[in-house]
Enzyme design. Structure first.
Site, PDB file in Angstrom:
ATOM      1  N   ASN A  30       0.857  -1.186   0.000  1.00 43.69           N
ATOM      2  CA  ASN A  30       0.000   0.000   0.000  1.00 43.69           C
ATOM      3  C   ASN A  30       0.894   1.238   0.000  1.00 43.69           C
ATOM      4  O   ASN A  30       2.100   1.132   0.201  1.00 43.69           O
ATOM      5  CB  ASN A  30      -0.996  -0.019   1.168  1.00 43.69           C
ATOM      6  CG  ASN A  30      -0.297  -0.075   2.507  1.00 43.69           C
ATOM      7  OD1 ASN A  30       0.548   0.771   2.809  1.00 43.69           O
ATOM      8  ND2 ASN A  30      -0.619  -1.076   3.308  1.00 43.69           N
ATOM      9  N   GLY A  38      -2.711  -9.539   3.862  1.00 43.24           N
ATOM     10  CA  GLY A  38      -2.589 -10.284   2.610  1.00 43.24           C
ATOM     11  C   GLY A  38      -1.144 -10.621   2.264  1.00 43.24           C
ATOM     12  O   GLY A  38      -0.339 -10.968   3.133  1.00 43.24           O
ATOM     13  N   VAL A  39      -0.826 -10.493   0.996  1.00 46.26           N
ATOM     14  CA  VAL A  39       0.503 -10.883   0.528  1.00 46.26           C
ATOM     15  C   VAL A  39       1.571  -9.976   1.126  1.00 46.26           C
ATOM     16  O   VAL A  39       2.698 -10.411   1.397  1.00 46.26           O
ATOM     17  CB  VAL A  39       0.524 -10.929  -1.022  1.00 46.26           C
ATOM     18  CG1 VAL A  39       0.450  -9.553  -1.642  1.00 46.26           C
ATOM     19  CG2 VAL A  39       1.736 -11.695  -1.510  1.00 46.26           C
ATOM     20  N   ASP A  40       1.241  -8.728   1.351  1.00 43.59           N
ATOM     21  CA  ASP A  40       2.159  -7.751   1.945  1.00 43.59           C
ATOM     22  C   ASP A  40       2.605  -8.237   3.332  1.00 43.59           C
ATOM     23  O   ASP A  40       3.807  -8.292   3.644  1.00 43.59           O
ATOM     24  CB  ASP A  40       1.420  -6.413   2.037  1.00 43.59           C
ATOM     25  CG  ASP A  40       2.321  -5.225   2.303  1.00 43.59           C
ATOM     26  OD1 ASP A  40       3.546  -5.387   2.308  1.00 43.59           O
ATOM     27  OD2 ASP A  40       1.772  -4.122   2.510  1.00 43.59           O
ATOM     28  N   SER A 127      -4.050  -6.368  -6.386  1.00 42.49           N
ATOM     29  CA  SER A 127      -5.366  -5.712  -6.175  1.00 42.49           C
ATOM     30  C   SER A 127      -6.555  -6.667  -6.071  1.00 42.49           C
ATOM     31  O   SER A 127      -7.672  -6.206  -5.854  1.00 42.49           O
ATOM     32  CB  SER A 127      -5.684  -4.664  -7.270  1.00 42.49           C
ATOM     33  OG  SER A 127      -4.985  -3.463  -7.045  1.00 42.49           O
ATOM     34  N   THR A 128      -6.323  -7.976  -6.240  1.00 39.40           N
ATOM     35  CA  THR A 128      -7.492  -8.873  -6.266  1.00 39.40           C
ATOM     36  C   THR A 128      -7.868  -9.432  -4.889  1.00 39.40           C
ATOM     37  O   THR A 128      -8.749 -10.282  -4.788  1.00 39.40           O
ATOM     38  CB  THR A 128      -7.286 -10.071  -7.226  1.00 39.40           C
ATOM     39  OG1 THR A 128      -6.273 -10.935  -6.694  1.00 39.40           O
ATOM     40  CG2 THR A 128      -6.917  -9.612  -8.611  1.00 39.40           C
ATOM     41  N   ILE A 130      -7.700  -7.656  -0.810  1.00 40.38           N
ATOM     42  CA  ILE A 130      -8.341  -6.613   0.007  1.00 40.38           C
ATOM     43  C   ILE A 130      -8.820  -5.446  -0.875  1.00 40.38           C
ATOM     44  O   ILE A 130      -9.840  -4.828  -0.582  1.00 40.38           O
ATOM     45  CB  ILE A 130      -7.334  -6.130   1.092  1.00 40.38           C
ATOM     46  CG1 ILE A 130      -6.960  -7.299   2.018  1.00 40.38           C
ATOM     47  CG2 ILE A 130      -7.910  -4.971   1.901  1.00 40.38           C
ATOM     48  CD1 ILE A 130      -5.653  -7.120   2.764  1.00 40.38           C
TER      49      ILE A 130
HETATM   50  P1  ADP Z   1      -4.417  -6.078  -2.557  1.00 36.22           P
HETATM   51  O1  ADP Z   1      -4.550  -5.125  -1.405  1.00 36.22           O
HETATM   52  O2  ADP Z   1      -3.529  -5.561  -3.666  1.00 36.22           O
HETATM   53  O3  ADP Z   1      -5.732  -6.615  -3.028  1.00 36.22           O
HETATM   54  P2  ADP Z   1      -3.893  -8.613  -1.163  1.00 36.22           P
HETATM   55  O4  ADP Z   1      -2.630  -9.041  -0.518  1.00 36.22           O
HETATM   56  O5  ADP Z   1      -5.100  -8.469  -0.311  1.00 36.22           O
HETATM   57  O6  ADP Z   1      -3.527  -7.254  -1.934  1.00 36.22           O
HETATM   58  O7  ADP Z   1      -4.248  -9.599  -2.339  1.00 36.22           O
HETATM   59  C1  ADP Z   1      -3.557  -9.661  -3.556  1.00 36.22           C
HETATM   60  C2  ADP Z   1      -3.518 -11.095  -4.011  1.00 36.22           C
HETATM   61  O8  ADP Z   1      -2.503 -11.779  -3.293  1.00 36.22           O
HETATM   62  C3  ADP Z   1      -4.823 -11.867  -3.739  1.00 36.22           C
HETATM   63  O9  ADP Z   1      -5.147 -12.605  -4.906  1.00 36.22           O
HETATM   64  C4  ADP Z   1      -4.446 -12.773  -2.587  1.00 36.22           C
HETATM   65  O10 ADP Z   1      -5.188 -14.007  -2.628  1.00 36.22           O
HETATM   66  C5  ADP Z   1      -3.001 -13.023  -2.877  1.00 36.22           C
HETATM   67  N1  ADP Z   1      -2.165 -13.505  -1.757  1.00 36.22           N
HETATM   68  C6  ADP Z   1      -2.352 -13.427  -0.433  1.00 36.22           C
HETATM   69  N2  ADP Z   1      -1.342 -14.016   0.235  1.00 36.22           N
HETATM   70  C7  ADP Z   1      -0.472 -14.476  -0.712  1.00 36.22           C
HETATM   71  C8  ADP Z   1       0.780 -15.188  -0.686  1.00 36.22           C
HETATM   72  N3  ADP Z   1       1.365 -15.541   0.459  1.00 36.22           N
HETATM   73  N4  ADP Z   1       1.354 -15.507  -1.879  1.00 36.22           N
HETATM   74  C9  ADP Z   1       0.788 -15.152  -3.048  1.00 36.22           C
HETATM   75  N5  ADP Z   1      -0.364 -14.473  -3.147  1.00 36.22           N
HETATM   76  C10 ADP Z   1      -0.984 -14.141  -1.992  1.00 36.22           C
END
Ligand code: ADP
Length: 179
Positions: A30, A38-40, A127-128, A130
């Site tokens: 962000n 999430g991934v972050d 972005s897909t 949160i």
């Molecule tokens: P954003 O805020 O950009 O939507 P998110 O992290 O919520 O970011 O989600 C972005 C994508 O990353 C989603 O498709 C989610 O399922 C995916 N994601 C979450 N955790 C992981 C991970 N450990 N490795 C790969 N993808 C992930």
């Protein structure tokens, strides 16, 4: 599944991007660069304090990262040497430049990777999660942006789309399979 485009191997896998063995992984960060869910959150947990320290320094120097742009840090404790942090758009119905902003994330990340001589990188489905971007639209934007760059450059050996959930994985397999 995988295909080759203008000399670059383009792969689709389902899994956890923190386990990637590419030279660089891309983070869906962000604008604050201070970590989130999430991934972050997963990347900062797995990569350790050095990634956050560099993010804090970048934030103090330039006030964070605008949507569609990207910054680079160490990969810390990850297998990846680098993390490229890009900031996807929050989905607000689709008439607020979301597609252009999302495409810019992929383009900015690839530009930064090339500048750093990085030849292999993994993208999450920016972005897909949160941020709520509809998956069946985000996949088209991602593939369009990446294939457009690859058509013009031979800077990369391997690019992976790492899909966390089955729906994204199925969409990417279908779209990449049709290239
Ligand atoms: P954003 O805020 O950009 O939507 P998110 O992290 O919520 O970011 O989600 C972005 C994508 O990353 C989603 O498709 C989610 O399922 C995916 N994601 C979450 N955790 C992981 C991970 N450990 N490795 C790969 N993808 C992930």
């Amino acid at each position: 599944m995988e295909t080759t485009l203008n000399g670059t191997k383009l792969e689709v896998i389902q899994g956890d991007i923190t386990q990637s063995s590419m030279a660089c992984i891309v983070n869906a960060a962000n604008s604050s660069l201070l970590g989130g869910g999430g991934v972050d959150g997963a990347i900062h947990r797995a990569g350790g304090r050095r990634i956050l320290d560099e993010c804090v320094r970048i934030r103090s120097e330039r006030g964070g990262c605008p949507v569609g742009e990207a910054v680079i840090t160490t990969g810390g404790n990850l297998k990846a040497q680098y993390v490229i942090h890009t900031v996807g758009p929050v989905w607000k119905g689709g008439k607020n430049g979301e597609a252009e902003k999302l495409g810019n994330c992929y383009r900015s990340a690839l530009r930064l990777a090339e500048e750093h001589g990085i030849s292999s990188l993994s993208f999450p489905n920016i972005s897909t999660g949160i941020y709520g971007y509809p998956k069946e639209q985000a996949v088209d934007v991602a593939i369009e942006a990446v294939t457009d760059v690859l058509a013009r450059k031979q800077a990369f050996e391997r690019i992976q789309f790492v899909c966390f959930d089955r729906q994204n994985y199925d969409l990417y397999v279908e779209r990449v399979g049709a290239l």
